[in-house]
Design an enzyme around this catalytic site. Structure first.
Site, short mmCIF file in Angstrom:
data_model
loop_
_atom_site.label_atom_id
_atom_site.label_comp_id
_atom_site.label_asym_id
_atom_site.label_seq_id
_atom_site.Cartn_x
_atom_site.Cartn_y
_atom_site.Cartn_z
N LYS A 165 45.10 31.68 47.75
CA LYS A 165 44.22 32.62 48.46
C LYS A 165 45.02 33.36 49.53
CE LYS A 165 41.17 30.74 45.93
NZ LYS A 165 40.79 31.42 44.68
N LYS A 266 33.33 32.57 34.97
CA LYS A 266 32.78 31.34 35.57
C LYS A 266 31.39 31.13 35.00
CE LYS A 266 35.38 30.96 39.87
NZ LYS A 266 36.52 31.86 39.66
MG MG Z 1 38.78 34.01 42.11
#
Ligand code: MG
Length: 370
Positions: A165, A266
């Site tokens: 991240k 997802k």
């Molecule tokens: Mg992602």
């Protein structure tokens, strides 16, 4: 076969180590999973899970699943769980939108379908491929040296594909993070820098173009689809769209407009395996690579995602996050999917192949019956 009872549990899954989002906007300490058990008049029992990545990652939260199940679960009593498209149409008619609420029920129906057909879900989802499913780490943002150290620690657990991240506010700091992490890679490693939408387009262009010499991926650079498409046109790295993909329509548009080369699929976000499978099929047909995973999991969602990934051609899939590597409280010890040197495989038991011990879940939060 008819559904006769639906029981719901909510389970807290504490992170082993607090998770810091891109942009440092939030620190998560736990995930909240909602589990459903579908009992049938045939004596088969199906399990499903919905687990948003906390309440701030996307328009989804565990309390919303509980509230939505109160609307949907009574509608499914008496229905044949093997008619999964029909069940999805019914859920969409009863409660338009809110895909994340439907994931657990859809998953439990697939579990029952697989058990009734006496095959694992990977078979129903296209057939298990030869190659195992490669895993990717999911690493917090932080100081460049700490992020590089996290990559090393993940490699020690077998991971060769990493998702790091980034920060969001300071382009120079993010460039330093990218260079530190990329500099720590070994031959055969691969990394995605996931901004989780933290950048505005100008910041994304500054960071990405400053490291255009590096063979790395970038994911969801900006919050909106339109911003990401602007960045796509002004940068060279492969781009993965994740949070911008909620449906097959989103993928079709992104493909038509050349907005990305890869998709973060997802299952929890798109509404379950039924809709995820349609997106997977489109991506296979049109040459988009996929990260197939869930939004969070105490074990069941990970297993469902790996069934779909394992039934997807190897060249089309990049890697899968196992959330059960990140949280305590695995709900099905001795079953399901595990990290085996950076790879995993779909369960071979019938259906989902994972059934938590209901006694370990505590008292249910709701029960629906005819
Ligand atoms: Mg992602």
């Amino acid at each position: 076969m008819r559904i006769v009872r639906i029981t719901v549990w909510r389970v807290a899954l504490p992170f082993h180590k607090p998770y810091v989002y891109s942009g440092g906007r939030r620190t998560l300490h736990q995930l909240d999973a909602v589990l459903v058990r579908l009992e049938t008049d045939a004596g088969l029992t199906g399990w499903g899970e919905g687990c948003p990545f906390g309440p701030t990652y996307a328009a989804a939260f565990a309390g919303g699943i509980e509230a939505g199940l109160a609307e949907l679960a009574p509608e499914l009593i008496g229905r044949d769980p093997c008619g999964i498209d029909a069940i999805n149409r019914q859920m969409d008619e009863r409660l338009p939108g809110h895909p994340y609420i439907k994931t657990a029920l859809d998953m439990a129906c697939w579990d029952l379908f697989g058990q009734a057909a006496e095959v694992p879900l990977a078979t129903l989802l296209g057939g298990r491929t030869q190659e195992p499913v490669q895993l990717q780490s999911s690493l917090s943002t932080g100081a460049p040296e700490a992020m590089a150290a996290d990559v090393q620690a993940a490699r020690a657990r077998g991971y060769r594909v990493h998702s790091s991240k980034l920060g969001g506010g300071d382009p120079a700091a993010d460039i330093a993070r990218v260079r530190a992490v990329a500099g720590s890679l070994q031959a055969g490693d691969s990394v995605t820098f996931d901004a989780n939408g933290a950048w505005l387009p100008d910041t994304a262009m500054l960071v990405m173009n400053a490291v255009r010499d590096l063979p790395v991926y970038f994911e969801q650079p900006c919050a909106s689809y339109e911003e990401c498409r602007t960045v796509r046109g002004a940068t060279v790295h492969p781009i993965i769209l994740d949070e911008s993909i909620d449906s097959l329509a989103d993928v079709v548009r992104a493909h038509r407009e050349g907005a990305c080369e890869l998709v973060g699929l997802k299952i929890g976000r798109v509404g379950g395996l039924t809709k995820a499978r349609r997106i997977r099929d489109f991506c296979v047909e049109f040459g988009l690579r996929l990260n197939i995973e869930d939004t969070g999991s105490g074990g069941l969602g990970d297993a469902a995602a790996v069934h779909l990934a394992h039934a997807t051609p190897r060249r089309q899939r990049r890697a899968t996050v196992l959330y059960t590597e990140m949280v305590a409280g695995y709900l099905a010890p001795g079953q399901g999917v595990v990290n085996d040197g950076g790879y995993t495989a779909a369960p071979t038991a019938l259906g989902l192949g994972v059934a938590p011990c209901a006694d370990a879940l505590g008292p249910p939060v709701a029960t629906y019956a005819g």
